[in-house]
Design an enzyme around this catalytic site. Structure first.
Site: not given
Ligand SMILES: Cc1cc2nc3c(=O)[nH]c(=O)nc-3n(C[C@H](O)[C@H](O)[C@H](O)COP(=O)(O)O)c2cc1C
Length: 370
Positions: A120, A182, A185
């Protein structure tokens, strides 16, 4: 073309540096009127049949940028220019924080996956609220605001931190997301337990109503794919009981299942949340379970491993009204949304359903009646 560029340029760079470089280009293009009009015309053509109504909001389509890409709301217009129908900013915490030490983002290219332990990193709720208040949107996508707990705030005081963010940000949000999922944290995911989640969601709901009395800001909760099935049911029941608007399924996973033996073992061993193709199966299973439990009582948002229009269509049939992606955007590049819109419109036109809304949950309903 993008794949070649990715392999020649981005792949040789540190993933976080590549992210900020791409980000800068997107922001720059969105600032130049001729350029942004041209880019949007090429990349964000609108398919009328994909028009979506969800959470009381009208959208050009069901696709959104998942949280984490634009943590500080600096590129909302730029992402809309690339074709995203909604943009979820954040996670924003009550107070600004730097996140975990670098390196904290890793690409597992052969598995089309990422591992991140960003923690975060964000400018905090006051700065982000100020930015949202003073922006001059051109494309006007739906903007979701995803909030989480400041790392140094103890778990017992988490609700006050979320309330602080809500008071500052709710008025700028088309919808608000409580992120309790997440993995980066410490202790955050404990807040998914119903005994912690109930007072937290109640406090955020009250804070949103207090700070934006003129409209009801839709409230969603984002959950982890690692929850046991009984806990998924418990969160679903709680969300219905509290009158929440929706659930986002899912965040990244701490599991390492689904990875081939192709990625470097040292990378696979990095601590953090795994996203992309390996989380696809579990995110889909969580979504199906949620829809079987709550049906149309909540708006479900499918996210995790969505790479192409077939994946998006499958999520819709499994109960998602909206779908989001992050990792596939890194691998597929700026033409991704264009391909997704075209592909999904084709799936819908080939299906027996007249609208996307008719298709939502159709597979789960069919299974239940079989
Ligand atoms: C580099 C990175 C940072 C992320 N930061 C957050 C975040 O700050 N808050 C959150 O709810 N999800 C965060 N996610 C999760 C994504 O929103 C998503 O739920 C997760 O990556 C699964 O989707 P995807 O397979 O399409 O990447 C993050 C994902 C990545 C790869």
């Amino acid at each position: 073309m993008y794949k070649l560029f990715f392999n020649l340029v981005f792949r040789r760079m540190d993933p976080e540096r590549a992210h900020y470089l791409a980000f800068r280009w997107i922001r720059l293009a969105a600032r130049v009127p001729v350029l942004r009009t041209f880019v949007a015309a090429v990349l964000a053509p609108r398919a009328k049949e994909l028009r979506t109504e969800a959470l009381g909001l009208r959208m050009h389509g069901p696709f959104g940028l998942a949280a984490g890409f634009d943590k500080n709301a600096v590129a909302v217009d730029g992402m809309a220019m690339l074709g995203f129908d909604h943009v979820e900013i954040g996670t924003v915490t009550g107070e600004p924080q730097p996140g975990n030490p670098k390196k904290r983002l890793f690409r597992l290219v052969p598995d089309r996956a990422l591992i991140n332990r960003m923690g975060f990193n964000n400018e905090g709720s006051a700065a982000v609220a100020e930015r949202l208040a003073t922006r001059h949107p051109v494309f006007k996508p739906v903007v979701g605001v995803n909030i989480g707990k400041t790392k140094v705030v103890p778990e017992e005081e988490a609700a006050a931190d979320y309330v602080k963010s809500t008071e500052r940000l709710a008025r700028h949000a088309d919808y608000l997301v409580v992120n309790v999922s997440s993995p980066n944290t410490p202790g955050l995911r404990n807040l998914q337990a119903v005994e912690h989640l109930r007072p937290l969601l109640t406090a955020v709901r009250e804070a949103a109503d207090r700070s934006v009395p003129e409209r009801r800001v839709p409230l969603l909760v984002k959950i982890a794919p690692d929850l046991a099935d009984a806990d998924i049911d418990a969160v679903a029941d709680l969300a219905v009981e509290l009158g929440l608007d929706g659930i986002i399924a899912t965040n990244t996973t701490i599991a390492r299942d689904g990875l081939g033996l192709r990625s470097d073992a040292a990378l696979v061993a990095e601590t953090g949340g795994l996203s992309g193709a390996p989380v696809k199966e579990r995110s889909l299973a969580v979504l199906r379970r949620l829809y079987a439990r709550v049906g149309d009582d909540l708006t479900l948002v499918g996210v995790g491993g969505i790479e192409n229009a077939d994946d998006a269509w499958q999520r819709i049939l499994a109960g998602a009204t909206l779908v989001q992606g992050y990792s596939a955007f890194i691998y597929e590049g700026p033409f991704w949304m264009r391909a997704m819109h075209r592909g999904l419109a084709a799936r819908l036109n080939d299906s027996p359903y007249a609208t996307l809304a008719d298709a939502v949950g159709a597979d789960v309903r069919k299974q239940a009646s079989a």
